[in-house]
Design an enzyme around this catalytic site. Structure first.
Site: not given
Length: 480
Positions: A12, A53, A82, A131, A267, A343
């Site tokens: 779950d 989930e 579920d 759950d 980066h 920078e």
């Protein structure tokens, strides 16, 4: 011939806000006795219900495989969830239309042979154990910590409906169980790209339960939500906080709000990176190289799979804007630029290697290494000046993105400074951190002023598809 192994995985996930603070839970169950063999749960930061989930499914399948690593194709796993969306998509009856769900579904499908796994949708009332684990993980995140199995009451509050009675065909001797659990922990850590968690992160449950379980909290039906394709999924409402909630720290009440989470992405490579040249805000502003563009794309795939980033802010320098653009295109987000994330200006050292600077400006370099107040030759910025603007940027960003997850695409010195300030470390700590191109670091800031460094220099996402990163760690303040 391998002996057939059969287990049930119940999984779950939930998000309080969708997207919002999210967590998952999974339990591996012996179908003959109804006894849980292993549990897994984790707070995953800000994410959607669908992402949580799927993360629960991945954790459950990974744990089942790790408990029986030698079973091979003889292992049979029956998944009960579920979430109609996950069950129908993984069963092949619904198309996966949302691009962020496709990598998660692919990860789940690759854990075990498709013929070894079956799926069943169950009402939430029959999925109480998983759950409860998911809600425990979200509660832990709310309190600024991660879920700990030793404090879990999920097995007590949500006992299995199965009636034990026959010896387990899958449960081995205690030593085998412990070894299987250790392998399961390592496998789950590898799936997350992190170090193996402590022994209580996933464990065989004890034979004797605590005598006085906590009272069960009712779980109401959630709002019907949809993936972009329109398939229904579930939402988990946040439970009411009870009196006597656990406290964190040294007797101080926890900050219950979700933190502002700053995900710090350096980066990708430029042409200067392999040569390890000073490349700050006062130089040529180079573009990404072909390697750097590939790193940016893999970072984009990674963040799409996580589904946690809600905003993107970039340094104005080209290499960061190009990296941010790759991620933004994948996530469908806009990019804001912030001048404070640039920078350091390395003055006359721009474009030079460390050796060249030592040869030409030896005394200045020695002074720079000795004091954060000393600027590079030619009117560059000192680390003290950089720290001042990063501290101001931090305060502004934390206020703006309280309770949200924002990706900051920036450079070596700013990232190290964010981390140093969060740790309360001295300025010389800048020289004791390494940051690779396109690496990820994460710092969470809470409303009570506390900060938590959650990740530093992670490059696991660059190893996707069997490709290793060109890992060029930078120990000094050289951005390149």
């Amino acid at each position: 011939m391998s002996v057939a192994r059969q287990v049930v995985v119940e999984a779950d996930g939930g998000s309080r806000g969708n997207p919002g603070p999210a967590g998952y839970g999974a339990v591996v169950i012996d179908p003959a006795t109804g006894e849980p063999l292993a549990e897994a749960a984790e707070y995953i930061g800000v994410a959607t219900n669908n992402v949580a989930e799927y993360r629960g499914l991945i954790a459950g399948l990974t744990a089942a495989k790790a408990l029986f690593p030698d079973a091979g194709e003889a292992l049979r796993v029956h998944v009960r969830m579920d979430s109609k969306l996950v069950v129908e998509q993984m069963s092949g009856r619904w198309k996966i239309k949302h691009p962020d769900m496709k990598p998660l579904a692919a990860r789940a499908a690759a854990i075990l042979p498709p013929s070894s796994v079956t799926y069943e949708w169950i009402p939430r009332a029959q999925n109480k154990h998983a759950d409860r684990l998911a809600n425990e993980a979200m509660d832990a995140g709310r309190d600024g910590r991660q879920w700990e199995a030793s404090a879990s009451t999920a097995a007590l509050d949500a006992p299995s409906a199965r009636t034990p009675g026959t010896p387990s065909p899958v449960q081995g001797p205690p030593g085998d169980q412990a070894a299987g659990a250790a392998k399961a922990r390592a496998a789950l850590a590898a799936a997350r790209g992190t170090a193996a968690p402590a022994a209580d992160a996933l464990f065989p449950l004890p034979e004797e339960a605590v005598e006085e379980p906590l009272a069960e909290e009712p779980v109401e039906a959630g709002v019907e939500l949809t993936e972009s394709g329109g398939e229904p999924t579930d939402a988990h409402p946040a439970p009411q906080q009870t009196a006597g909630a656990p406290q964190t720290g040294w007797g101080a009440a926890p900050d219950l709000g979700a933190p502002a989470t700053l995900v710090l992405l350096r980066h990708g490579e430029t042409a200067l990176t392999p040569e390890k040249r000073f490349s700050g805000s006062g130089g040529t502003d180079p573009e990404l190289s072909a390697v750097g563009r590939g790193q940016a794309e893999r970072a984009a795939e990674h963040f799409a799979a996580l589904g946690t980033v809600q905003e993107i802010v970039s340094s104005p320098l080209r290499r960061c804007r190009e990296t941010a653009a790759a991620v933004a295109a994948r996530l469908g987000l806009d990019v804001r630029t912030d001048e404070s994330l640039r920078e350091t200006d390395f003055g006359a050292w721009e474009g030079l290697t460390f050796g060249e600077v030592r040869e030409r400006y030896g005394d200045d370099l020695t002074a720079w290494l000795a004091s954060p107040d000393t600027a590079p030759t030619g009117g560059g910025e000192s680390f003290a000046e950089v720290a001042e603007r990063i501290a101001a940027a931090r305060d502004r960003l934390v206020a703006r993105y309280a309770g949200r997850t924002v990706l900051l695409v920036t450079h070596v010195t700013p990232i190290k400074t964010f981390v140093r300030l969060a740790l309360g470390a001295p300025p010389e700590a800048l020289f004791r951190m390494e940051l690779s191109a396109a690496s990820i670091s994460t710092v969470a800031y809470y409303g009570d002023g506390n900060a938590s460094v959650r990740l530093l220099n992670d490059t696991s996402h660059l190893r996707w598809r069997g490709r290793a990163p060109r890992d060029r760690p930078t120990g000094l303040g050289v951005d390149a």
